[in-house]
Write a protein that holds these residues in place. Structure first.
Motif, PDB file in Angstrom:
ATOM      1  N   GLU A 183       0.829  -1.208   0.000  1.00 35.23           N
ATOM      2  CA  GLU A 183       0.000   0.000   0.000  1.00 35.23           C
ATOM      3  C   GLU A 183       0.862   1.255   0.000  1.00 35.23           C
ATOM      4  OE1 GLU A 183      -3.030   0.013   3.033  1.00 35.23           O
ATOM      5  OE2 GLU A 183      -3.602  -2.036   2.554  1.00 35.23           O
ATOM      6  N   LEU A 184       1.916   1.264   0.790  1.00 38.04           N
ATOM      7  CA  LEU A 184       2.797   2.432   0.850  1.00 38.04           C
ATOM      8  C   LEU A 184       3.507   2.659  -0.482  1.00 38.04           C
ATOM      9  CD1 LEU A 184       4.330   2.003   4.406  1.00 38.04           C
ATOM     10  CD2 LEU A 184       2.636   3.699   3.688  1.00 38.04           C
ATOM     11  N   LEU A 185       3.926   1.589  -1.129  1.00 42.72           N
ATOM     12  CA  LEU A 185       4.583   1.718  -2.434  1.00 42.72           C
ATOM     13  C   LEU A 185       3.627   2.277  -3.485  1.00 42.72           C
ATOM     14  CD1 LEU A 185       6.689  -1.572  -2.590  1.00 42.72           C
ATOM     15  CD2 LEU A 185       7.579   0.775  -2.627  1.00 42.72           C
ATOM     16  N   ASN A 186       2.361   1.905  -3.390  1.00 37.96           N
ATOM     17  CA  ASN A 186       1.375   2.306  -4.385  1.00 37.96           C
ATOM     18  C   ASN A 186       0.749   3.672  -4.134  1.00 37.96           C
ATOM     19  OD1 ASN A 186       1.666  -0.063  -5.892  1.00 37.96           O
ATOM     20  ND2 ASN A 186       0.189  -1.152  -4.619  1.00 37.96           N
ATOM     21  N   TRP A 203       8.541   8.250  -2.460  1.00 41.31           N
ATOM     22  CA  TRP A 203       9.509   8.187  -1.367  1.00 41.31           C
ATOM     23  C   TRP A 203      10.778   8.911  -1.718  1.00 41.31           C
ATOM     24  CZ3 TRP A 203       7.569   6.641   3.084  1.00 41.31           C
ATOM     25  CH2 TRP A 203       6.360   5.948   3.029  1.00 41.31           C
ATOM     26  N   PRO A 204      11.427   9.583  -0.745  1.00 43.34           N
ATOM     27  CA  PRO A 204      11.046   9.716   0.658  1.00 43.34           C
ATOM     28  C   PRO A 204       9.757  10.532   0.808  1.00 43.34           C
ATOM     29  CG  PRO A 204      13.030  10.990   0.212  1.00 43.34           C
ATOM     30  CD  PRO A 204      12.663  10.284  -1.056  1.00 43.34           C
ATOM     31  N   SER A 205       9.071  10.296   1.931  1.00 40.79           N
ATOM     32  CA  SER A 205       7.771  10.909   2.141  1.00 40.79           C
ATOM     33  C   SER A 205       7.525  11.166   3.626  1.00 40.79           C
ATOM     34  CB  SER A 205       6.691   9.975   1.603  1.00 40.79           C
ATOM     35  OG  SER A 205       5.411  10.542   1.727  1.00 40.79           O
ATOM     36  N   ALA A 206       6.674  12.158   3.886  1.00 39.37           N
ATOM     37  CA  ALA A 206       6.235  12.394   5.265  1.00 39.37           C
ATOM     38  C   ALA A 206       5.302  11.252   5.654  1.00 39.37           C
ATOM     39  CB  ALA A 206       5.521  13.725   5.372  1.00 39.37           C
ATOM     40  N   TYR A 248      -4.438   6.368  29.413  1.00 45.00           N
ATOM     41  CA  TYR A 248      -3.681   6.153  28.180  1.00 45.00           C
ATOM     42  C   TYR A 248      -3.205   7.475  27.598  1.00 45.00           C
ATOM     43  CZ  TYR A 248      -5.677   1.514  28.445  1.00 45.00           C
ATOM     44  OH  TYR A 248      -6.033   0.271  28.869  1.00 45.00           O
ATOM     45  N   THR A 249      -2.138   7.393  26.817  1.00 43.46           N
ATOM     46  CA  THR A 249      -1.628   8.558  26.105  1.00 43.46           C
ATOM     47  C   THR A 249      -1.484   8.184  24.641  1.00 43.46           C
ATOM     48  OG1 THR A 249      -0.436   9.364  28.044  1.00 43.46           O
ATOM     49  CG2 THR A 249       0.311  10.176  25.907  1.00 43.46           C
ATOM     50  N   SER A 250      -1.969   9.075  23.763  1.00 45.97           N
ATOM     51  CA  SER A 250      -1.780   8.859  22.329  1.00 45.97           C
ATOM     52  C   SER A 250      -0.593   9.697  21.872  1.00 45.97           C
ATOM     53  CB  SER A 250      -3.038   9.226  21.545  1.00 45.97           C
ATOM     54  OG  SER A 250      -3.270  10.611  21.598  1.00 45.97           O
ATOM     55  N   LEU A 251       0.157   9.131  20.962  1.00 45.25           N
ATOM     56  CA  LEU A 251       1.291   9.838  20.368  1.00 45.25           C
ATOM     57  C   LEU A 251       1.073   9.883  18.863  1.00 45.25           C
ATOM     58  CD1 LEU A 251       2.636   7.873  22.796  1.00 45.25           C
ATOM     59  CD2 LEU A 251       4.599   9.214  22.124  1.00 45.25           C
ATOM     60  N   SER A 252       1.093  11.088  18.301  1.00 40.74           N
ATOM     61  CA  SER A 252       1.056  11.280  16.853  1.00 40.74           C
ATOM     62  C   SER A 252       2.438  11.777  16.463  1.00 40.74           C
ATOM     63  CB  SER A 252      -0.001  12.310  16.465  1.00 40.74           C
ATOM     64  OG  SER A 252      -1.284  11.847  16.808  1.00 40.74           O
ATOM     65  N   ILE A 253       3.078  11.047  15.570  1.00 34.02           N
ATOM     66  CA  ILE A 253       4.462  11.353  15.222  1.00 34.02           C
ATOM     67  C   ILE A 253       4.559  11.595  13.726  1.00 34.02           C
ATOM     68  CG2 ILE A 253       6.834  10.512  15.281  1.00 34.02           C
ATOM     69  CD1 ILE A 253       5.890   8.710  17.680  1.00 34.02           C
ATOM     70  N   HIS A 254       4.880  12.828  13.358  1.00 37.44           N
ATOM     71  CA  HIS A 254       5.062  13.224  11.959  1.00 37.44           C
ATOM     72  C   HIS A 254       6.558  13.202  11.673  1.00 37.44           C
ATOM     73  CE1 HIS A 254       0.925  14.887  11.723  1.00 37.44           C
ATOM     74  NE2 HIS A 254       1.140  15.128  13.007  1.00 37.44           N
ATOM     75  N   VAL A 255       6.949  12.409  10.670  1.00 39.04           N
ATOM     76  CA  VAL A 255       8.377  12.285  10.390  1.00 39.04           C
ATOM     77  C   VAL A 255       8.574  11.915   8.917  1.00 39.04           C
ATOM     78  CG1 VAL A 255       8.457   9.851  11.094  1.00 39.04           C
ATOM     79  CG2 VAL A 255      10.536  11.227  11.207  1.00 39.04           C
ATOM     80  N   LYS A 256       9.677  12.374   8.341  1.00 44.52           N
ATOM     81  CA  LYS A 256      10.003  12.028   6.958  1.00 44.52           C
ATOM     82  C   LYS A 256      10.729  10.690   6.967  1.00 44.52           C
ATOM     83  CE  LYS A 256      12.175  13.840   2.815  1.00 44.52           C
ATOM     84  NZ  LYS A 256      12.892  14.986   2.221  1.00 44.52           N
ATOM     85  N   MET A 257      10.204   9.758   6.181  1.00 44.16           N
ATOM     86  CA  MET A 257      10.795   8.421   6.103  1.00 44.16           C
ATOM     87  C   MET A 257      11.319   8.189   4.689  1.00 44.16           C
ATOM     88  SD  MET A 257      10.452   7.427   9.199  1.00 44.16           S
ATOM     89  CE  MET A 257      10.875   5.691   9.168  1.00 44.16           C
ATOM     90  N   GLU A 258      12.373   7.393   4.584  1.00 40.90           N
ATOM     91  CA  GLU A 258      13.026   7.162   3.297  1.00 40.90           C
ATOM     92  C   GLU A 258      12.245   6.236   2.367  1.00 40.90           C
ATOM     93  OE1 GLU A 258      15.737   8.669   1.963  1.00 40.90           O
ATOM     94  OE2 GLU A 258      15.471   9.955   3.706  1.00 40.90           O
ATOM     95  N   ASP A 259      11.644   5.191   2.938  1.00 42.52           N
ATOM     96  CA  ASP A 259      10.936   4.217   2.104  1.00 42.52           C
ATOM     97  C   ASP A 259      10.030   3.353   2.989  1.00 42.52           C
ATOM     98  OD1 ASP A 259      12.569   2.151   3.295  1.00 42.52           O
ATOM     99  OD2 ASP A 259      14.105   2.535   1.792  1.00 42.52           O
ATOM    100  N   PRO A 260       9.163   2.538   2.368  1.00 41.74           N
ATOM    101  CA  PRO A 260       8.261   1.688   3.158  1.00 41.74           C
ATOM    102  C   PRO A 260       8.987   0.750   4.123  1.00 41.74           C
ATOM    103  CG  PRO A 260       7.468   1.812   0.915  1.00 41.74           C
ATOM    104  CD  PRO A 260       8.825   2.474   0.933  1.00 41.74           C
ATOM    105  N   ASP A 261      10.161   0.269   3.743  1.00 40.51           N
ATOM    106  CA  ASP A 261      10.907  -0.620   4.649  1.00 40.51           C
ATOM    107  C   ASP A 261      11.300   0.104   5.933  1.00 40.51           C
ATOM    108  OD1 ASP A 261      10.806  -2.917   3.015  1.00 40.51           O
ATOM    109  OD2 ASP A 261      12.543  -2.235   1.862  1.00 40.51           O
ATOM    110  N   ALA A 262      11.643   1.390   5.823  1.00 43.39           N
ATOM    111  CA  ALA A 262      11.992   2.180   7.010  1.00 43.39           C
ATOM    112  C   ALA A 262      10.762   2.397   7.890  1.00 43.39           C
ATOM    113  CB  ALA A 262      12.600   3.519   6.591  1.00 43.39           C
ATOM    114  N   VAL A 263       9.604   2.607   7.266  1.00 40.95           N
ATOM    115  CA  VAL A 263       8.355   2.772   8.011  1.00 40.95           C
ATOM    116  C   VAL A 263       8.072   1.508   8.818  1.00 40.95           C
ATOM    117  CG1 VAL A 263       5.842   3.017   7.798  1.00 40.95           C
ATOM    118  CG2 VAL A 263       7.364   4.446   6.401  1.00 40.95           C
ATOM    119  N   ILE A 264       8.174   0.374   8.167  1.00 38.88           N
ATOM    120  CA  ILE A 264       7.878  -0.906   8.815  1.00 38.88           C
ATOM    121  C   ILE A 264       8.901  -1.218   9.903  1.00 38.88           C
ATOM    122  CG2 ILE A 264       7.802  -3.406   8.401  1.00 38.88           C
ATOM    123  CD1 ILE A 264       6.460  -2.608   5.645  1.00 38.88           C
ATOM    124  N   ALA A 265      10.164  -0.923   9.657  1.00 36.96           N
ATOM    125  CA  ALA A 265      11.202  -1.162  10.671  1.00 36.96           C
ATOM    126  C   ALA A 265      10.899  -0.368  11.938  1.00 36.96           C
ATOM    127  CB  ALA A 265      12.573  -0.791  10.118  1.00 36.96           C
TER     128      ALA A 265
END
Length: 96
Positions: free
Chosen positions: A17-20, A24-27, A65-82
């Motif tokens: 889904e991320l590839l499609n 990349w890189p993408s927020a 509970y605490t929710s965390l929303s984290i906005h970050v630039k990632m290089e590729d889907p593999d980095a997101v999954i890692a």
């Protein structure tokens, strides 16, 4: 996630889904819920340290509970999954 087979199928589907859907890189926006405990929140924040991440936290109305929303630039889907796999080591964390 119930078992390793389901987890790997989930990550495979997410990668496709991320590839499609992104160039990349993408927020990327991560969302996590964790039991409110300073050490758990700090542990997740440290995982995104030095990445230029913008982290917003919000405590639930009952404070449990605490929710965390984290906005970050990632290089590729593999980095997101890692990063999802890294955060999954925090006890009690729920990835959304």
């Amino acid at each position: 996630m119930p078992d390793n087979k389901d987890t790997e199928a989930f990550y495979k589907r997410l990668k496709e889904e991320l590839l499609n859907t992104s160039l990349w890189p993408s927020a990327y926006l991560y969302k996590f819920i964790v039991p409110t405990a300073d050490d758990k929140i700090h542990q997740i924040e440290e995982m995104f340290n030095n990445m230029g991440a913008v982290i917003d936290t919000k405590t639930s109305s009952n404070g449990k509970y605490t929710s965390l929303s984290i906005h970050v630039k990632m290089e590729d889907p593999d980095a997101v999954i890692a990063k999802y796999k890294e955060v999954s080591t925090v006890e009690g964390v729920i990835s959304l």
